[in-house]
Design an enzyme around this catalytic site. Sequence first.
Site, PDB file in Angstrom:
ATOM      1  NE  ARG A 185      -2.849  -1.546   3.178  1.00 33.14           N
ATOM      2  CZ  ARG A 185      -2.949  -2.889   3.615  1.00 33.14           C
ATOM      3  NH1 ARG A 185      -3.725  -4.181   2.931  1.00 33.14           N
ATOM      4  NH2 ARG A 185      -2.253  -3.139   5.425  1.00 33.14           N
TER       5      ARG A 185
ATOM      6  CG  ASP B 164     -14.199  -6.242  -1.691  1.00 33.37           C
ATOM      7  OD1 ASP B 164     -13.603  -6.316  -1.317  1.00 33.37           O
ATOM      8  OD2 ASP B 164     -16.296  -7.087  -0.799  1.00 33.37           O
ATOM      9  CB  SER B 165     -18.104  -9.109  -4.000  1.00 35.16           C
ATOM     10  OG  SER B 165     -18.204 -10.332  -3.380  1.00 35.16           O
TER      11      SER B 165
ATOM     12  CG  ASP C  35      -5.099  -8.313  -3.006  1.00 34.87           C
ATOM     13  OD1 ASP C  35      -4.209  -8.973  -3.229  1.00 34.87           O
ATOM     14  OD2 ASP C  35      -5.192  -6.798  -1.800  1.00 34.87           O
TER      15      ASP C  35
ATOM     16  CB  CYS D 293      -3.190 -13.994  -1.051  1.00 35.81           C
ATOM     17  SG  CYS D 293      -4.714 -14.582  -1.343  1.00 35.81           S
TER      18      CYS D 293
END
Length: 417
Positions: A216, A257-258, A307, A347
């Site tokens: 970040r 975002d969901s 991400d 990830c």
Amino acid sequence: MKVIKLREGKERSLLRRHPWLYPGAISDEGIKLIERLPSGHPIAVCDAKGQFLAWACGSPRSSIRLRAWSFQEKEPPDAALIAKRVSQAFARRRAILEQSNARRMVFAEADGLPGLIVDRYGDTLVAQFLSSGTERWKPVLADALLAQTGCTRLYERSDSGVRSLEGLPAATGWLRRGAADPESTELTIQEHDWRLTLDIAQGHKTGFYLDQRDSRKKFADYTRRLQFQRVLNCYCYTGGFTVAALAGGAAHVTSIDSSGPAIERAKSNIALNGFDATRTTMMEADVNASLRQFYKDGQTFDAIVLDPPKFAPSAAHADRAARAYKDINRLAFKILEPGGVLFTYSCSGGIGAELFHKIVASAGTDAGVDGYISERMQGAPDHPMTLTFPEGEYLKGLVVMKTANLVEKSERATMSG
């Protein structure tokens, strides 16, 4: 003292100090002993000739039947060893105090405490006890963690699916809390030049993604240096990269975002840092569908962050995950302006760094773009990877600078799928 032997020739991993042992390496008598003993019981592991190799804790339900805690015969798993390991883990992370009051304090096998994750948020510790050994030693671990930090609040977030593989039920709630300590699980942390809120009882993992702290900061630096005007943050969660982009001077950031609750917290983090909400567009939506719509509408961005959540929990899921990673990166390349920058991550433990590079390169080829990798990213230094445990390197990322579109706009219409 309980002792088991390995099968002939199966001692090599322990000789390399890799901490995991699977059933196929253990003698039949050893498997039976692990099944008879209480889960997490300390066991001395020897080779087929009876030579000591390691102290481990057994797990009769897990495919990782033994996790090594010590390779010294005089250091069995006990309160003294735990206090030593916790002290060493904390000492390694002192330098991170300057960057943030939130950091990972214990990273499981990398710190010699297999299955234990501990994050610190200000004066509060949050722990995940993810193995049979850490479950057995939970009270001792809790005492050692508080003694080393001077904290009085310790919250448990042992609700990861990993626990079920150990045959352990989910467990959440306060493990330790002083009589005068607040009960609230809402916290505010300082990270670099901004502040962020989280709920340790409800958020992902222990409440936040500390592993991306340095990424970040890197993204804020790129934004400031290259003067990004239009930024897209995909899988934004609670808006960490969004706040970083705004702190770097981005004119406008679109975040997707969901999760509705994650979007709402992202909005509050934007307000907390004093940024004008008109500089942001917050979308509760599917990322893949949104990327396709942006391309269809001709909408482009100067910088994009990808991400996503874990697509491949193990190597067995790698093929399916590779397709998912390729698709979102291909779409991102299409809507990234020439001269723009893509911060893209995986990830997934089942996707190695080399494979991820190939996936992103293939996505660029299919999108008809050219570019170069300016940096490789990884987890923050409080998420170390040891020489003997490469599985600790789960987070990998690439910073890709797009140099050109290799396909003319008239040809791109055929690539919109």
